[in-house]
Design an enzyme around this catalytic site. Structure first.
Site, PDB file in Angstrom:
ATOM      1  N   SER A  30      11.653   2.123  -0.935  1.00 55.37           N
ATOM      2  CA  SER A  30      11.664   1.880  -2.380  1.00 55.37           C
ATOM      3  C   SER A  30      10.354   2.270  -3.069  1.00 55.37           C
ATOM      4  O   SER A  30      10.345   2.591  -4.246  1.00 55.37           O
ATOM      5  CB  SER A  30      11.975   0.407  -2.656  1.00 55.37           C
ATOM      6  OG  SER A  30      11.022  -0.430  -2.037  1.00 55.37           O
ATOM      7  N   ASP A  85       3.683   7.282   2.366  1.00 58.03           N
ATOM      8  CA  ASP A  85       4.805   6.411   2.722  1.00 58.03           C
ATOM      9  C   ASP A  85       4.439   4.952   2.478  1.00 58.03           C
ATOM     10  O   ASP A  85       3.263   4.592   2.426  1.00 58.03           O
ATOM     11  CB  ASP A  85       5.170   6.619   4.199  1.00 58.03           C
ATOM     12  CG  ASP A  85       6.600   6.207   4.535  1.00 58.03           C
ATOM     13  OD1 ASP A  85       7.315   5.737   3.630  1.00 58.03           O
ATOM     14  OD2 ASP A  85       6.994   6.387   5.706  1.00 58.03           O
ATOM     15  N   ASP A  88       5.871  -2.228   5.343  1.00 57.16           N
ATOM     16  CA  ASP A  88       6.443  -3.562   5.157  1.00 57.16           C
ATOM     17  C   ASP A  88       5.391  -4.658   5.280  1.00 57.16           C
ATOM     18  O   ASP A  88       5.563  -5.759   4.755  1.00 57.16           O
ATOM     19  CB  ASP A  88       7.563  -3.779   6.168  1.00 57.16           C
ATOM     20  CG  ASP A  88       8.680  -2.764   5.987  1.00 57.16           C
ATOM     21  OD1 ASP A  88       9.225  -2.689   4.872  1.00 57.16           O
ATOM     22  OD2 ASP A  88       8.985  -2.018   6.933  1.00 57.16           O
ATOM     23  N   LYS A  98       6.166  -0.998   9.940  1.00 58.99           N
ATOM     24  CA  LYS A  98       7.092  -0.169   9.188  1.00 58.99           C
ATOM     25  C   LYS A  98       8.446  -0.203   9.885  1.00 58.99           C
ATOM     26  O   LYS A  98       8.547  -0.640  11.014  1.00 58.99           O
ATOM     27  CB  LYS A  98       6.591   1.279   9.101  1.00 58.99           C
ATOM     28  CG  LYS A  98       5.371   1.424   8.185  1.00 58.99           C
ATOM     29  CD  LYS A  98       4.791   2.823   8.126  1.00 58.99           C
ATOM     30  CE  LYS A  98       5.776   3.897   7.773  1.00 58.99           C
ATOM     31  NZ  LYS A  98       6.591   3.616   6.575  1.00 58.99           N
ATOM     32  N   GLU A 107       9.401   8.759  10.556  1.00 56.88           N
ATOM     33  CA  GLU A 107       8.152   8.504   9.817  1.00 56.88           C
ATOM     34  C   GLU A 107       6.951   8.657  10.737  1.00 56.88           C
ATOM     35  O   GLU A 107       5.975   9.331  10.397  1.00 56.88           O
ATOM     36  CB  GLU A 107       8.176   7.086   9.225  1.00 56.88           C
ATOM     37  CG  GLU A 107       9.144   6.946   8.061  1.00 56.88           C
ATOM     38  CD  GLU A 107       9.388   5.505   7.632  1.00 56.88           C
ATOM     39  OE1 GLU A 107       9.946   5.320   6.542  1.00 56.88           O
ATOM     40  OE2 GLU A 107       9.026   4.570   8.370  1.00 56.88           O
TER      41      GLU A 107
END
Length: 249
Positions: A30, A85, A88, A98, A107
């Protein structure tokens, strides 16, 4: 307000780090969504030229193609100038968790070969230590997945974790379906839930990776060049190289 923060971080990362002629890694999620949007805007306006970008998921690939961003893969370009990028969770050493969006393998493959890996987060993702704030995703092969899940969970390095097989939609770690969630690579994900901080993230990372049946995991350490942190009011602070010492912790 958090959407504005994510947008501020995503736009700033592109404005600060992406220049014409670069090979750029496009993250997933997001917050990364806004970085991809910004790259598309600047290509369209002509402010950026001769870019080639490498997406880290099918979702990001679709967004980039819709915006007319030229793409390639690691097969054509094994070295990137910059990758942008989200994450989290980010600890004061800029060690990350992540994989909440299910794209951790691609990623990591892209970000580990980038000269600069710029992390973009809203301030809610900052934590004193990895573990309690966000579960640690581990991508595993579907073959005997319960066996691999049990072996990972029994490691001393992740003692006290509760392993949960991700189900339903792979791109969020909510149980929103009966079937195991499947990654872009055809694998499953186990989310390790911790009630207290992981004692040593480096050792945990090494131990998990050694398990046969594990493809990779969501601990990204020693990889972040800087972390752009956006606040609900739209302001940003930069931690790491070219910024300040991490202020949380």
């Amino acid at each position: 307000a958090m959407e504005e923060a994510k947008k501020a971080a995503g736009y700033k990362a592109v404005d600060d780090h992406v220049r014409s002629g670069m090979v750029v890694g496009l993250g997933t999620g997001s917050t990364a969504y806004y970085a991809v949007e910004r790259v598309g805007q600047k290509l369209k306006s002509g402010e950026l030229k001769d870019l080639v970008c490498i997406p880290t998921s099918e979702k990001t690939k679709k967004q980039a193609l819709d915006l007319g961003i030229p793409l390639c893969t690691l097969n054509e370009k094994s070295k990137l100038d910059v990758a942008i990028d989200g994450a989290d969770a980010v600890d004061p050493k800029l060690c990350l968790i992540k994989g909440g969006g299910g794209a951790l393998l691609r990623e990591k493959m892209v970000e580990v070969v980038s000269d600069k890996f710029v992390v973009i987060v809203d301030s809610s993702k900052l934590c004193k230590g990895l573990g309690p704030s966000f579960p640690l995703p581990v991508e595993i092969t579907p073959f005997c997945h319960l066996h691999t899940m049990n072996v990972v969970a029994s490691l001393a390095e992740v003692e006290g974790c509760k392993p949960v097989l991700r189900t339903g939609d792979c791109s969020n770690n909510k149980p929103d379906g009966e079937e195991p969630a499947v990654t872009d690579n055809g694998n499953y994900i186990v989310d390790l839930h911790f009630s207290k901080e992981i004692a040593d993230a480096t050792k945990a990372a090494q131990a998990i990776k050694k398990i046969v049946g594990v493809v990779d995991h969501g601990i990204f350490e020693g990889m972040a060049y800087q972390c752009i942190v956006a606040f609900p009011d739209g302001s940003c602070r930069v931690a790491g190289k070219g910024g300040e010492e991490p202020w949380w912790g």
